[in-house]
Design a protein around this motif. Sequence first.
Motif, PDB file in Angstrom:
ATOM      1  N   UNK A  59       0.853  -1.195   0.000  1.00  9.98           N
ATOM      2  CA  UNK A  59       0.000   0.000   0.000  1.00  9.98           C
ATOM      3  C   UNK A  59       0.888   1.244   0.000  1.00  9.98           C
ATOM      4  N   UNK A  63       1.485   4.050  -2.890  1.00 10.20           N
ATOM      5  CA  UNK A  63       1.263   5.433  -2.468  1.00 10.20           C
ATOM      6  C   UNK A  63       2.486   6.284  -2.755  1.00 10.20           C
ATOM      7  N   UNK A  64       3.660   5.756  -2.472  1.00  8.99           N
ATOM      8  CA  UNK A  64       4.881   6.505  -2.759  1.00  8.99           C
ATOM      9  C   UNK A  64       5.042   6.689  -4.268  1.00  8.99           C
ATOM     10  N   UNK A  66       2.611   7.064  -6.282  1.00  6.68           N
ATOM     11  CA  UNK A  66       1.658   8.135  -6.604  1.00  6.68           C
ATOM     12  C   UNK A  66       2.298   9.497  -6.332  1.00  6.68           C
ATOM     13  N   UNK A  67       2.888   9.647  -5.148  1.00  2.00           N
ATOM     14  CA  UNK A  67       3.511  10.926  -4.795  1.00  2.00           C
ATOM     15  C   UNK A  67       4.653  11.268  -5.744  1.00  2.00           C
ATOM     16  N   UNK A  70       3.396  12.120  -9.237  1.00  2.00           N
ATOM     17  CA  UNK A  70       2.764  13.441  -9.270  1.00  2.00           C
ATOM     18  C   UNK A  70       3.808  14.549  -9.169  1.00  2.00           C
ATOM     19  N   UNK A  89      -6.721  -0.113  -3.155  1.00  2.00           N
ATOM     20  CA  UNK A  89      -7.254   1.237  -2.989  1.00  2.00           C
ATOM     21  C   UNK A  89      -6.377   2.249  -3.723  1.00  2.00           C
ATOM     22  N   UNK A  90      -5.071   2.055  -3.606  1.00  2.00           N
ATOM     23  CA  UNK A  90      -4.148   2.987  -4.259  1.00  2.00           C
ATOM     24  C   UNK A  90      -4.118   2.785  -5.779  1.00  2.00           C
ATOM     25  N   UNK A  93      -6.816   4.764  -7.221  1.00  2.00           N
ATOM     26  CA  UNK A  93      -6.441   6.160  -7.050  1.00  2.00           C
ATOM     27  C   UNK A  93      -5.427   6.593  -8.116  1.00  2.00           C
ATOM     28  N   UNK A  97      -6.134   9.457 -10.833  1.00  2.00           N
ATOM     29  CA  UNK A  97      -5.319  10.673 -10.909  1.00  2.00           C
ATOM     30  C   UNK A  97      -4.556  10.763 -12.237  1.00  2.00           C
ATOM     31  N   UNK A 205      -4.226  18.653  -6.815  1.00  2.00           N
ATOM     32  CA  UNK A 205      -4.461  17.356  -7.460  1.00  2.00           C
ATOM     33  C   UNK A 205      -5.264  16.481  -6.503  1.00  2.00           C
ATOM     34  N   UNK A 206      -6.299  15.840  -7.022  1.00  2.00           N
ATOM     35  CA  UNK A 206      -7.052  14.915  -6.184  1.00  2.00           C
ATOM     36  C   UNK A 206      -8.150  15.585  -5.380  1.00  2.00           C
ATOM     37  N   UNK A 207      -8.742  16.634  -5.960  1.00  2.00           N
ATOM     38  CA  UNK A 207      -9.817  17.340  -5.261  1.00  2.00           C
ATOM     39  C   UNK A 207     -11.066  16.466  -5.205  1.00  2.00           C
TER      40      UNK A 207
ATOM     41  N   UNK B  94      -0.626  20.998  -4.161  1.00  2.00           N
ATOM     42  CA  UNK B  94      -1.294  20.199  -3.124  1.00  2.00           C
ATOM     43  C   UNK B  94      -1.811  18.922  -3.754  1.00  2.00           C
ATOM     44  N   UNK B  96      -4.066  15.295  -2.818  1.00  3.49           N
ATOM     45  CA  UNK B  96      -4.791  14.380  -1.943  1.00  3.49           C
ATOM     46  C   UNK B  96      -4.889  13.049  -2.660  1.00  3.49           C
ATOM     47  N   UNK B  98      -5.363   9.437  -0.605  1.00  3.57           N
ATOM     48  CA  UNK B  98      -6.280   8.574   0.141  1.00  3.57           C
ATOM     49  C   UNK B  98      -6.282   8.940   1.623  1.00  3.57           C
ATOM     50  N   UNK B 104       3.075   8.229   3.072  1.00  5.10           N
ATOM     51  CA  UNK B 104       3.783   7.523   1.996  1.00  5.10           C
ATOM     52  C   UNK B 104       3.782   8.347   0.708  1.00  5.10           C
ATOM     53  N   UNK B 105       2.677   9.024   0.428  1.00  3.07           N
ATOM     54  CA  UNK B 105       2.652   9.880  -0.762  1.00  3.07           C
ATOM     55  C   UNK B 105       3.707  10.981  -0.593  1.00  3.07           C
ATOM     56  N   UNK B 109       6.889  11.976  -2.909  1.00  2.00           N
ATOM     57  CA  UNK B 109       7.207  13.314  -3.433  1.00  2.00           C
ATOM     58  C   UNK B 109       8.649  13.665  -3.071  1.00  2.00           C
TER      59      UNK B 109
END
Lengths: 407, 325
Positions: A59, A63-64, A66-67, A70, A89-90, A93, A97, A205-207, B94, B96, B98, B104-105, B109
């Motif tokens: 997870x 998620x990392x 994703x960051x 982005x 879930x990610x 997402x 995105x 991002x992700x509003x 910015x 968002x 989860x 982790x996001x 970054x």
Amino acid sequence: MLRQIEGSQAVAEAVAACRPEVVCAYPISPQTHIVEALSRLVSAKKLTPCEYLNVESEFAAMSACIGASAAGARVYTATASQGLLYMTEALFNASGLGLPIVMTVANRAIGAPINIWNDHSDSMSQRDSGWIQLYAETNQEAADLHVQAYALAEELSLPVMVCMDGFVLTHAFERVDLPARERVDAFLPPYEPRQVLDPGDPVSIGAMVGPEAFTEVRYLLHARHLQALDRIPAIARSFEDAFGRRSGGLVRGYRVQDADTVVLALGSVLGTVKDVVDELRGQGRRIGVAALTTFRPFPFAAVRELLGRARRIVVLERAFSVGVGGIVSADVRTALPEAAIATVVAGLGGRPVTKAALHRVLAAEPEPLTFLDLDRELVGRELARSAERRRSGPAAENMLRDLAGGN
Amino acid sequence: MPAQRTKFYQVGSFAVGNRLLPIEQRAVQAGMERRNSLTSGHRACRGCGEALGARYAIDAAISASGGRLVAVNATGCLEVFSTPYPETSWQVPWIHSLFGNAPAVASGVAAALRAKGITDVRVVGQGGDGGTVDIGFACLSGMFERDDDVLYICYDNQAYMNTGVQRSGATPPAARTSTTPVPGNAFGQGKNVPMIAMAHEIPYVATATVADLRDLEYKVRRAMELRGARYLHILVPCPLGWVTEACDTIRVARLATESGLFPVFEAERGEVTDVTKIRRRVPVDDYLRLQGRYRHLFGDPPQTEVIARIQASADRNIRRFGLVD
Ligand SMILES: Cc1ncc(C[n+]2csc(CCOP(=O)(O)OP(=O)(O)O)c2C)c(N)n1
Ligand code: SF4
């Protein structure tokens, strides 16, 4: 560069040739050798600049990704089985995105019962996650698909899953022509994100989106998948021009020209299927193979074009939808509503798909839903037992006991 | 110039002004060049402590980074009230993703910036107590353990407010929430994430409240002077969930610290380096009585035994952190 190399190592080399800037890793068999190989490449400074993140879960890995994606980096991760589900879930997402993340799925069964061997239950369960799904037939194709995956992902701003059969491919040593970095550099332009977290030009991002626009946003994802149906063959063609070999694409035919029966399959089992078809051709059967590379988006038109003349289609699947049956078959049926389509569920949890079993199933008109090599007697005994005692229990253990006793 | 702590000597009122201070000591919010991280017009409730805390924290972080800041947000009130599509209140980049993955996001970054050789852009992760201490906790701990260059801020309103005031791991004992009809978490079993963060021996851990915005700004600035994983836990009263008057947000936050229930301190590499002393100690009663979520304690008859246990935990904090001279 032709090398006798393990599939995982070949994929790691191909990924490294694409110069990911962030690699996130969490171990799970049979994916581990890939991220281990990448960690060696990063620490030996053979892949720079690259940040290698040892995260605490799948997870977190997604998620990392994703960051990092982005923030404008080219990213990579790999997983399998429970790990892929832990990411679910990610995954939704990332596609929502529109982040061009590339991930290898070293396909493996999902528990319970826990089983580390190969089938496609993991990636098929993420069918509707919005990720493009490509399935490799060989290790050569697995390596090549990763290069194509980055091109595709970044062109369309979509995440791409490259699925390769666990152990059967990941742990097999084969000759692979590794895509050389200089060639990959020429083929794959640097990643230019569509939207990036940049203090010079701030975006949100992700509003949160309410009912007024949610359908439209989801439709855009669908529309980009539809674009992928054009881009995937085009990228496969330019890959062929650049590297001199064919791999990827939507769906490939093998001896389908005059075939009245076609076996459609995905992944490494295609080798066995082709052998069986060759043998049946030798006996005068008009039979062919459709090798499906792209499962999401589903190439309805290409499948229709390739299989439209077949009288009978046998879809060989390495996963199934419990309570329903074939997963891929459902899409094939949509593509060819008139055709007689049979589903053969095969090789679950690593059970070998043998030529003998395929010959058996293809000798007659297959049932609409067949579980290849299913031990009906064993299942029947357990069903009877559970009917008698009316309580749930250790079905797998019971059956193993029966098997041991029965021998 | 390094982050400076300004000492005030209050007389009578609780108001704190800037006018008598040299310019460099003035609050970020008082500066002419203040950048508004979170613009007005967002949809937080009246008196929302989280909106206030976030604005001060992120403004201070922007100011400390010279405007080179990326913010990552967990799902929760702060995310929902600030970005109903197509509007956004954020003036910083910015993202968002989860509920459970903001740390982790943010790590991702930070990794991307590192890989790209960008050293001046700083990363802030933020979320409510639910996103931080419960569902996102593994990601937070992983971020600490890797010492990723992220300042993570938890806005602690002591429950899941966005979904209708359900308990979280940070809900105190005896506080009524919609999922704890027998109110609150068990005594002595709460999740003390600032202490858990300290156990990771990360460069910086601090707590703050919206009652002392100057201190909050100072702590953000101090955190921004350091690199690696940093954690700031801010108490942000929520009028809706705490059942308080919108005008009492600052007052309850102040009473939380003055009673000893919410110790305000700083720690570096696992060692406490500073505590904010209590200048006017108050009994927990003063704090509890203001809030509807504790109303059941003051019925007829009052639950004196429960109140005494709350007082005992405040006393313990006072002893443990040396909050009273
Ligand atoms: C995986 C998942 N579970 C549950 C939710 C529903 N959810 C959204 S916000 C939230 C609570 C947020 O509480 P907190 O983090 O304390 O922030 P607050 O709203 O109080 O500021 C929950 C439970 C979700 N979005 N994702
Ligand atoms: S519910 Fe509480 S935290 Fe959420 S916006 Fe309202 S006051 Fe703020």
